[in-house]
Design a protein around this motif. Structure first.
Motif, PDB file in Angstrom:
ATOM      1  N   HIS A   5     -11.721 -61.024  50.754  1.00 50.48           N
ATOM      2  CA  HIS A   5     -12.769 -60.692  51.733  1.00 50.48           C
ATOM      3  C   HIS A   5     -13.992 -61.595  51.581  1.00 50.48           C
ATOM      4  N   LYS A   9     -15.406 -64.428  54.362  1.00 50.01           N
ATOM      5  CA  LYS A   9     -16.807 -64.492  54.793  1.00 50.01           C
ATOM      6  C   LYS A   9     -17.397 -65.869  54.501  1.00 50.01           C
ATOM      7  N   GLN A  36     -13.619 -55.854  59.216  1.00 47.23           N
ATOM      8  CA  GLN A  36     -12.748 -55.178  58.247  1.00 47.23           C
ATOM      9  C   GLN A  36     -12.218 -56.155  57.199  1.00 47.23           C
ATOM     10  N   TRP A  37     -11.911 -57.383  57.595  1.00 44.33           N
ATOM     11  CA  TRP A  37     -11.431 -58.387  56.641  1.00 44.33           C
ATOM     12  C   TRP A  37     -12.506 -58.718  55.614  1.00 44.33           C
ATOM     13  N   GLU A  38     -13.786 -58.708  56.049  1.00 42.48           N
ATOM     14  CA  GLU A  38     -14.897 -59.087  55.183  1.00 42.48           C
ATOM     15  C   GLU A  38     -15.566 -57.891  54.500  1.00 42.48           C
ATOM     16  N   SER A  39     -15.111 -56.704  54.773  1.00 44.20           N
ATOM     17  CA  SER A  39     -15.787 -55.497  54.294  1.00 44.20           C
ATOM     18  C   SER A  39     -15.888 -55.450  52.768  1.00 44.20           C
ATOM     19  N   GLU A  40     -17.063 -55.041  52.298  1.00 41.74           N
ATOM     20  CA  GLU A  40     -17.284 -54.822  50.862  1.00 41.74           C
ATOM     21  C   GLU A  40     -16.641 -53.508  50.416  1.00 41.74           C
ATOM     22  N   ASP A  41     -16.410 -52.613  51.343  1.00 37.04           N
ATOM     23  CA  ASP A  41     -15.849 -51.292  51.036  1.00 37.04           C
ATOM     24  C   ASP A  41     -14.313 -51.374  51.028  1.00 37.04           C
ATOM     25  N   PRO A  42     -13.700 -51.227  49.860  1.00 34.43           N
ATOM     26  CA  PRO A  42     -12.229 -51.318  49.796  1.00 34.43           C
ATOM     27  C   PRO A  42     -11.519 -50.315  50.703  1.00 34.43           C
ATOM     28  N   ARG A  45     -11.596 -52.040  54.131  1.00 33.67           N
ATOM     29  CA  ARG A  45     -11.118 -53.419  54.166  1.00 33.67           C
ATOM     30  C   ARG A  45      -9.642 -53.485  54.565  1.00 33.67           C
ATOM     31  N   THR A  46      -9.343 -54.453  55.422  1.00 25.92           N
ATOM     32  CA  THR A  46      -7.958 -54.769  55.765  1.00 25.92           C
ATOM     33  C   THR A  46      -7.732 -56.249  55.461  1.00 25.92           C
TER      34      THR A  46
END
Length: 108
Positions: A5, A9, A36-42, A45-46
């Motif tokens: 992720h 970014k 979603q790809w870059e999300s800090e939240d597992p 995140r996808t």
């Protein structure tokens, strides 16, 4: 792969696609997919599928291996070493075949 992720970014922000929306348009996905790809939240995140990851690499100018921590310079050095080893092996085979041919001629 835990840092994918962050790599996505970094690739986006260092490319011409500064916003998630701009990259999403280029990849034909929703801005939410990029988010979603870059999300800090597992939990949120996808991971992009392989086809989208290849398109992402092409769009941002990064080698696919870079997203997984591969050092492009190291990969290039390995490719050159492998090429040189292959050339050496072919030369050795050529020398060996020449030696065998001479031995056959001398024994005839």
């Amino acid at each position: 792969m835990n840092d994918l992720h962050l790599k996505i970014k970094e690739a986006r922000t260092s490319s011409v696609y500064k916003t998630q929306k701009a990259l999403a348009e280029q990849l034909n996905v929703s801005p939410g997919a990029i988010s979603q790809w870059e999300s800090e939240d597992p939990a949120m995140r996808t991971v992009p599928d392989l086809k989208k990851l290849v398109a992402l690499a092409e769009a941002t100018g990064k080698p696919v291996g870079w997203f997984f921590g591969e050092d492009p310079a190291k990969a290039e050095r390995k490719r050159i070493v492998d090429m040189l080893l292959d050339m050496h092996a072919k030369e050795e085979r050529h020398n060996y075949y020449g030696f065998i041919a001479r031995m056959i001629e001398e024994s005839a």
